[in-house]
Every structure is written in structure tokens, then in C-alpha cells.
Scaffold this active site. Structure first.
Site, mmCIF file in Angstrom:
data_model
loop_
_atom_site.group_PDB
_atom_site.id
_atom_site.type_symbol
_atom_site.label_atom_id
_atom_site.label_comp_id
_atom_site.label_asym_id
_atom_site.label_seq_id
_atom_site.Cartn_x
_atom_site.Cartn_y
_atom_site.Cartn_z
ATOM 1 C CD1 TRP A 186 36.860 204.523 29.766
ATOM 2 C CD2 TRP A 186 35.530 202.840 30.376
ATOM 3 N NE1 TRP A 186 37.476 203.171 30.058
ATOM 4 C CE2 TRP A 186 36.842 202.258 30.212
ATOM 5 C CE3 TRP A 186 34.514 202.234 30.534
ATOM 6 C CZ2 TRP A 186 37.192 200.972 30.532
ATOM 7 C CZ3 TRP A 186 34.898 200.478 30.887
ATOM 8 C CH2 TRP A 186 36.072 200.311 30.734
ATOM 9 C CD GLU A 225 36.277 207.347 32.881
ATOM 10 O OE1 GLU A 225 34.892 207.132 32.325
ATOM 11 O OE2 GLU A 225 36.494 206.821 33.811
ATOM 12 C CE LYS A 227 40.944 201.253 32.186
ATOM 13 N NZ LYS A 227 39.859 200.653 33.073
ATOM 14 C CG ASP A 258 38.300 206.950 36.766
ATOM 15 O OD1 ASP A 258 39.341 206.761 37.705
ATOM 16 O OD2 ASP A 258 37.286 206.264 36.640
ATOM 17 C CG HIS A 261 40.798 206.061 34.276
ATOM 18 N ND1 HIS A 261 39.933 206.057 33.387
ATOM 19 C CD2 HIS A 261 40.495 204.868 35.272
ATOM 20 C CE1 HIS A 261 38.991 205.361 33.716
ATOM 21 N NE2 HIS A 261 39.406 204.268 34.712
ATOM 22 C CG HIS A 285 34.404 208.740 36.620
ATOM 23 N ND1 HIS A 285 34.318 207.777 35.859
ATOM 24 C CD2 HIS A 285 33.213 209.527 36.485
ATOM 25 C CE1 HIS A 285 33.193 207.835 35.176
ATOM 26 N NE2 HIS A 285 32.256 208.937 35.651
ATOM 27 C CG ASP A 293 41.008 202.249 37.001
ATOM 28 O OD1 ASP A 293 40.649 202.922 38.055
ATOM 29 O OD2 ASP A 293 40.158 201.981 36.052
ATOM 30 C CG ASP A 295 37.222 201.413 39.819
ATOM 31 O OD1 ASP A 295 36.857 202.799 39.705
ATOM 32 O OD2 ASP A 295 37.323 200.908 38.762
ATOM 33 C CG ASP A 325 34.136 204.783 38.137
ATOM 34 O OD1 ASP A 325 33.485 203.955 38.705
ATOM 35 O OD2 ASP A 325 34.802 204.934 37.207
#
Ligand code: RNT
Ligand code: ZN
Length: 418
Positions: A186, A225, A227, A258, A261, A285, A293, A295, A325
Site C-alpha cells: 500500500w 491495496e 484507497k 480494505d 478504502h 483488510h 478511513d 481505522d 487493519d
């Protein structure tokens, strides 16, 4: 929770599921076979062990200042093992390059070698933990806004060299553990404001990747990956979803999805079947975006449930690598791992307990009401009794029994780190 209670509840649950043609013991066996790839970076807010480590960059952010952050490799390992002891099943650990064992040496990103991960390989073997890997393009003086897509030869070549070396590290890990090491790429490359060179940076990225992948390895697998945007890079992302889907399908690489993303109402679950028709494998992820995003720690929400159900409905458990993630620095970090990992497993279990046979029969007969009603009823089936039994059989606390264990570790270990 009392063992007796778990057993009684399970006996009833097993019977109720059997009534729908579902074998709960088999569902547990399937869940047992799924190893999550636990990300190492929740232990220390994505800091790593580089000698000259700077602030977290690349448009990602870990917010909060909860005490107990891991400060070195031993603490990261200890914390991961603690978390794993409270998560049922056997799981993998995903390392970022910046978590190498550099022994106090300043090892720049274009200098990394398999030997910097030898102690991780030994640790993994000792504890029965398989390792996965990630190249690290952020938090470095050369990170800027563009790395692999940078028109500047010096900077781009630096990152190409880094990524090539990371693949060599991943291959060495895979060879040593006798199981392919899944390496994720990523990069944050993008632009804060309008660019009039979308094509240019994407072409450079394509060429960099072609160069990076010119070496074939037998013991690692490459994932890409995408996003939508990063903080400070809102207008354009070089490695967009379209870019990587096209690149990965043409070059036999694995796409990483992800869950943070994509656009907020876009369904990650809906992407699984499309990708699996054109690619043998998929990497996830699993995360929880809150408004962006962000997380956050994964919870058992509709998005995660849908994603897990989709994997099972596609009969693709063996083809999907489930990585986590998230990085929340505002709560107990071990508790974050345990909560997020268990939530993911609970979603997987519910997916495995779905009465798919009956649902599909209804669908083939055009019985829309019946399908909808059974989907609704499934939500309140006693899956939690199966979950508690799964924990019991794995020797980890059922129900909320892990909360005091995390608190004890906080008192005895984490709070002494000040
Ligand atoms: C960032 C990506 C990426 C990182 C890790 C640290 O938006 O999700 O996967 O979270 O590589
Ligand atoms: Zn990610």
C-alpha cells in the site's frame, strides 16, 4: 462464564441449527481453520523500530494517547502473544518493514535484508505464528506525496529498491515457515489538490510495479491495496481501486480490499464475487471506518457481517486472506486487538451458520418473502451459544471473560511502561 452453562446453551443451539440443516460442529471446524492475519501495528500506533523514526505520515493517523504503548520489539511480541491468548484459534502476524529487528543500527528502507527479520522468523517458529509482510512507504523523509509514482528518479528508485527488498524478505519468511508469506503493498501516493497529470503518475506507478515484480518468488504472494484518499492527499490517489484491479488481473496479483478504502455507502462485500471470478485469491483488510478511513476497532456491524457472509456464500474461505487493519491509540491496545479479532470471527461464524441451502431454495422458487423472513430470523438464532462453545474448546474466555484478563495485563504490564 460457567462451563456448564456454555454446554447447556450449546446443546440447545445445536438442535435448533440442526433443524435448519446446519451442523454446528462443522461450522466450528471451518472457523477453526481460518487464521486471521493480525496486524502488528496496533501495538504501538504504527511507530515501528527504525532508529530515526519520524512522525506517522502518508495520510493515515492514529489518534489518542492511551498509556501502555509498546516501545520495543520485545514489548510488541509480548503484547501480540497476550492478545492471541484471548482470541480463539491460530492466527498469523502481519509485519510492516519498519518493525524489523535492526539492533539499534540505522538501516534505511533501501537497505533492508532478510536478516533483519531473522529474529521474527525464529519467534514465529517458536510460537507457531506464521508471518505476513508489508512494505512501508510512509513516515520517512523520502515519503513526500509520491513514492513509486514519483517522476524524480532518485526518490522513485529508492522506493523501488525498498519494495524489491521487501519482496525478498517476504520470500525468505515464506521459505522459512514453509507457507507463503502474503506481502501487501500500500502506498499513499496522491495529491492534495487538483492534478493535471493523473495519467502521468499512474503510468509511472505501473512501470515501477512492472520493475518490482520482474523477479518471481516461490514463497511469497503479492497483494495491492487501493484507497480513495488520504489526509492531506484528498484530490487524487495514484493507486486507485480501478488502477489496482486492472493491474492485478492482468499481472496475476492479489487485490487487497480494505473496508475503509471505499466511498461510505459502497459495499466491500459486493466486490468479493466479482474479484474472485477473475483472480484466484483475495486479501482483506478488515477495518471500521467512522466517517472516513479512521481505522477504528472492528465491531460486529452489518458491513463486517455482510463481508463474511459473502466469503461463505462464494464458497471461498480457502481463497480469501483475512487481515485486520485498525489502530486505535485511545483505548487499551491489547483490548482493541481482542475485540476486533473476536468481532471478525463472530461475523465469520454467523456466516458459517447461515441456512444457505434453504435460502437458495427459496430464491430459486422466487419466494422473496420467505427468503427475507429467514434472513431476518437467522439474525436471532443462538449463534452466540456456538461462539461461546468455540471459545471454550479453544481454551480462551467465553463471553466477556477476557475483559478482566486485559485489565490485569494493563495493571501488571502496560501501566509499568510509563
Ligand atoms: C492505509 C492502509 C494500510 C495501512 C497499513 C499500516 O490506509 O489501510 O493498509 O493501514 O499499511
Ligand atoms: Zn489497509
Amino acid at each position: 462464564m460457567k462451563e456448564k452453562l456454555v454446554e447447556q446453551a450449546y446443546a440447545i443451539a445445536r438442535e435448533r441449527y440442526a433443524g435448519q440443516g446446519i451442523d454446528t460442529d462443522r461450522a466450528m471446524e471451518s472457523l477453526q481453520a481460518i487464521s486471521l492475519s493480525l496486524h502488528c501495528w496496533q501495538t504501538d500506533d504504527v511507530t515501528g523500530f527504525e532508529k530515526l523514526s519520524g512522525a506517522l505520515s502518508g495520510g493515515i493517523q492514529a489518534t489518542g494517547n492511551y498509556p501502555g504503548k509498546a516501545r520495543n520489539i520485545d514489548e510488541v511480541r509480548m503484547d501480540i502473544l497476550k492478545a492471541m491468548s484471548l482470541i480463539p484459534g491460530r492466527h498469523r502476524l502481519s509485519l510492516h518493514e519498519i518493525y524489523g529487528d535492526f539492533g539499534g543500527e540505522a538501516v534505511d528502507r533501501d537497505q533492508v535484508e532478510p536478516r533483519h527479520f531473522q529474529s521474527w522468523i525464529d519467534w514465529g517458529r517458536w510460537h507457531g505464528v506464521m508471518l505476513d509482510f508489508n512494505s512501508t512507504s510512509f513516515s520517512h523523509p523520502k515519503s513526500g506525496n509520491l513514492t513509486l509514482s514519483n517522476p524524480d528518479d532518485g526518490i522513485r528508485n529508492f522506493w523501488i529498491e525498498h519494495t524489491k527488498r521487501c519482496r525478498a524478505v517476504a520470500d525468505a519468511i515464506g521459505k522459512a515457515q514453509g507457507d507463503p508469506c502474503i506481502m501487501n503493498i500500500w502506498i499513499h501516493d496522491g495529491s492534495k489538490d487538483i492534478t493535471v497529470n493523473r495519467m502521468k503518475y499512474r503510468r509511472i506507478l505501473k512501470e515501477s510495479l512492472d520493475d518490482i515484480f520482474s523477479t518471481e518468488y516461490a514463497d511469497m504472494k503479492d497483494c495491492l491495496e487501493s484507497k480513495v484518499f488520504g489526509i492531506g492527499l484528498e484530490s487524487y490517489t495514484v493507486g486507485s481501486n480501478d488502477f489496482y484491479i486492472a493491474y492485478a488481473t492482468r499481472n496475476n496479483k492479489i487485490v487487497t480490499l480494505d473496508t475503509g478504502h471505499f466511498h461510505p455507502t459502497e459495499s466491500t462485500a459486493d466486490k468479493v464475487s466479482s474479484l474472485l471470478l477473475f483472480s484466484p485469491e483475495l486479501m482483506l483488510h478488515v477495518s471500521r471506518p467512522v466517517r472516513w478511513d479512521s481505522d477504528h476497532v472492528v465491531t460486529m456491524n452489518d458491513e463486517t457481517l455482510d463481508l463474511c457472509k459473502e466469503i461463505v456464500r462464494c464458497d471461498a474461505i480457502g481463497r480469501v486472506h483475512v487481515g485486520l487493519d485498525f489502530f486505535d491509540a485511545s483505548i487499551n491496545r491489547i483490548g482493541a486487538y481482542v475485540t476486533g479479532a473476536r468481532a471478525t470471527q463472530k461475523c465469520l461464524l454467523q456466516a458459517l451458520l447461515e441456512p444457505l441451502g434453504i435460502l437458495r431454495k427459496y430464491e430459486s422458487e422466487d419466494k422473496g418473502f420467505e427468503r427475507l423472513a429467514l434472513l431476518e430470523e437467522s439474525k436471532s438464532m443462538p449463534w452466540n451459544a456456538v461462539w461461546d462453545m468455540f471459545c471454550l474448546r479453544n481454551g480462551v474466555p467465553a463471553g466477556d471473560g477476557f475483559i478482566p484478563e486485559v485489565e490485569k495485563y494493563e495493571r501488571e504490564v502496560l501501566l509499568k511502561r510509563q
